[in-house]
Motif scaffolding. Structure first.
Motif, short mmCIF file in Angstrom:
data_model
loop_
_atom_site.label_atom_id
_atom_site.label_comp_id
_atom_site.label_asym_id
_atom_site.label_seq_id
_atom_site.Cartn_x
_atom_site.Cartn_y
_atom_site.Cartn_z
N LYS A 137 13.59 -20.51 48.63
CA LYS A 137 13.76 -21.37 49.75
C LYS A 137 12.72 -21.31 51.04
O LYS A 137 12.44 -22.56 51.56
CB LYS A 137 15.09 -20.58 50.58
N LYS A 138 12.22 -20.32 51.26
CA LYS A 138 10.95 -20.42 52.07
C LYS A 138 9.81 -21.10 51.71
O LYS A 138 9.13 -21.62 52.49
CB LYS A 138 10.65 -19.02 52.44
N LEU A 139 9.60 -21.16 50.42
CA LEU A 139 8.42 -21.97 49.93
C LEU A 139 8.75 -23.32 50.11
O LEU A 139 7.84 -24.18 50.46
CB LEU A 139 8.15 -21.59 48.27
N ILE A 140 10.10 -23.75 49.70
CA ILE A 140 10.28 -25.21 50.07
C ILE A 140 10.48 -25.76 51.63
O ILE A 140 9.62 -26.89 51.84
CB ILE A 140 11.91 -25.33 49.61
N LYS A 141 10.85 -24.80 52.34
CA LYS A 141 10.79 -25.02 53.80
C LYS A 141 9.21 -25.22 54.33
O LYS A 141 8.97 -26.04 55.22
CB LYS A 141 11.34 -23.98 54.44
N ALA A 142 8.55 -24.29 53.76
CA ALA A 142 6.96 -24.23 54.44
C ALA A 142 6.16 -25.26 53.62
O ALA A 142 5.42 -25.71 54.48
CB ALA A 142 6.53 -22.89 54.11
N ALA A 143 6.40 -25.72 52.49
CA ALA A 143 5.50 -26.39 51.77
C ALA A 143 5.94 -27.78 51.46
O ALA A 143 5.39 -28.90 51.13
CB ALA A 143 5.01 -25.94 50.38
N GLY A 144 7.34 -28.07 51.86
CA GLY A 144 8.12 -29.18 51.45
C GLY A 144 8.16 -29.44 49.84
O GLY A 144 8.27 -30.78 49.56
N ALA A 145 7.84 -28.65 49.18
CA ALA A 145 7.80 -28.68 47.82
C ALA A 145 9.06 -28.76 47.02
O ALA A 145 10.15 -28.00 47.39
CB ALA A 145 7.17 -27.57 47.16
N SER A 146 9.10 -29.70 46.02
CA SER A 146 10.14 -29.64 45.22
C SER A 146 9.97 -28.54 44.05
O SER A 146 8.96 -27.98 43.98
CB SER A 146 10.42 -30.77 44.11
N VAL A 147 11.10 -27.91 43.43
CA VAL A 147 10.95 -26.64 42.47
C VAL A 147 11.65 -27.00 41.20
O VAL A 147 12.92 -27.50 41.40
CB VAL A 147 11.41 -25.57 43.24
N THR A 148 11.08 -26.36 40.23
CA THR A 148 11.76 -26.09 38.73
C THR A 148 11.97 -24.70 38.62
O THR A 148 10.95 -23.95 38.85
CB THR A 148 11.19 -26.85 37.64
N VAL A 149 13.23 -24.31 38.35
CA VAL A 149 13.55 -22.97 38.11
C VAL A 149 14.28 -22.93 36.84
O VAL A 149 15.43 -23.28 36.71
CB VAL A 149 14.33 -22.24 39.19
N PRO A 150 13.35 -22.41 35.63
CA PRO A 150 14.09 -22.23 34.35
C PRO A 150 14.74 -21.01 34.39
O PRO A 150 14.13 -19.86 34.70
CB PRO A 150 13.10 -22.60 33.32
N LEU A 151 16.03 -20.71 33.71
CA LEU A 151 16.81 -19.55 33.48
C LEU A 151 16.42 -19.43 32.16
O LEU A 151 17.25 -19.62 30.98
CB LEU A 151 18.17 -19.57 33.86
N TYR A 152 15.43 -18.94 31.67
CA TYR A 152 14.87 -18.78 30.48
C TYR A 152 15.44 -17.76 29.67
O TYR A 152 16.08 -16.71 30.29
CB TYR A 152 13.25 -18.43 30.12
N PRO A 153 15.45 -17.82 28.09
CA PRO A 153 16.30 -16.74 27.49
C PRO A 153 15.61 -15.51 27.63
O PRO A 153 14.34 -15.27 27.70
CB PRO A 153 16.06 -17.24 25.87
N LEU A 154 16.48 -14.54 27.66
CA LEU A 154 15.94 -13.13 28.19
C LEU A 154 16.06 -11.95 27.04
O LEU A 154 16.93 -12.24 25.95
CB LEU A 154 16.96 -12.63 29.23
N ALA A 155 15.27 -11.12 27.08
CA ALA A 155 15.31 -9.89 26.26
C ALA A 155 16.60 -9.08 26.67
O ALA A 155 16.74 -9.03 27.83
CB ALA A 155 13.99 -9.25 26.02
#
Length: 298
Positions: free
Chosen positions: A98-116
């Motif tokens: 959230k803070k990165l989006i607010k500060a940089a105006g960036a779009s974001v991809t967040v993969p919930l990758y397969p876990l061990a």
């Protein structure tokens, strides 16, 4: 001198004996079972109000694509969360995003990758690679900053190395936050660092590293331990770590390797800071975020 809030958080974590609990195999597996029961944290109210959240799946694993409603820039962050490759994304990750989006105006991809331990790297990397390629096609690889904390930091470096090896478009930048780069936890200095770290232990790291490598596989091999692979021809890297972090040893070895190979890696050290301190609600993390934003937007 570290801030009072940082000292207080360290005191509470030490009081709760988090490091010892995670180091014990049986207790760690109980934590893991609870994590699976609770499920991954989701983007909160702020995201629903101020961003457009798009969800899709790759092989049954959720991928979030988030775009700010206003003030969007060309920058895109491909974020890989930490948690020993075993634990799910938590609220502190979403707070940082959230803070990165607010500060940089960036779009974001967040993969919930397969876990061990249900999966290992060989099943997780293809999911993340597909998610990255989709982001690169949509936003342009040169506009992407691949970023991750702890295990997500190791994943970020390993992914970038794999993209290079396969001749695929590289991200414009890479940011590693307390990255876990050597799954064997074999550096001699980590025995002393363990005395300062309130979260990580050598034994806990080795157990999780073997889970990520897969049964019978070598945890020192690439991409499980990206520290031991070539760092030639990679994009600029910003590396953040704390001097009281078990993984400080990994950061120093990567920086030393960068000097020998003339790789573009800038190291930022938080004196007396713990593992993933840059995600915490402390004064030192605010400064780190300013440095992170400057690196992304330069």
């Amino acid at each position: 001198m570290i801030s009072k809030r940082a000292r207080f958080i360290n005191f509470i974590l030490r009081l709760l004996k988090v490091q010892q609990r995670l180091a014990d195999y049986d207790t760690g597996m109980k934590f893991l079972a609870r994590d699976r029961k609770n499920g991954p944290a989701r983007p909160g109210r702020w995201f629903k109000k101020h961003t457009q959240i798009n969800e899709h799946s790759i092989d049954g694993h959720k991928i979030y694509e988030i775009e700010p409603n206003q003030g969007a820039s060309r920058h895109h962050i491909f974020y890989l969360h930490g948690g020993g490759y075993a634990f799910q994304i938590v609220l502190v990750h979403w707070a940082t995003i959230k803070k990165l989006i607010k500060a940089a105006g960036a779009s974001v991809t967040v993969p919930l990758y397969p876990l061990a331990p249900e999966h290992d790297w060989s099943q997780s990397y293809p999911v993340v690679m597909q998610a990255y390629e989709k982001a690169a096609a949509k936003y342009g690889a040169q506009n992407i900053t691949v970023m991750g904390d702890s295990a997500g930091g190791g994943f970020s470096l390993g992914l970038t190395q794999m993209l290079r090896d396969q001749g695929k478009p590289l991200p414009g930048k890479v940011i590693l936050l307390s990255p876990w780069l050597d799954a064997t936890a074999s550096d001699p200095s980590q025995q002393e660092l363990e005395q300062h770290d309130v979260l990580l232990s050598v034994q806990g790291a080795r157990t999780a590293g073997q889970f990520w490598a897969g049964e019978g596989n070598d945890p020192s091999a690439f991409p499980v331990s990206p520290l031991f692979a070539s760092i030639d021809n990679l994009p600029p890297i910003a590396l953040f770590c704390g001097s009281h972090d078990l993984l400080y040893a990994d950061a120093l070895r990567l920086k030393d390797k960068a000097k020998k190979h003339r790789a573009d890696i800038a190291l930022y050290v938080g004196e007396k800071m713990q593992h993933v301190w840059m995600l915490l609600p402390i004064r030192e993390a605010k400064l780190a975020r300013e440095q992170i934003i400057a690196f992304i937007t330069r």
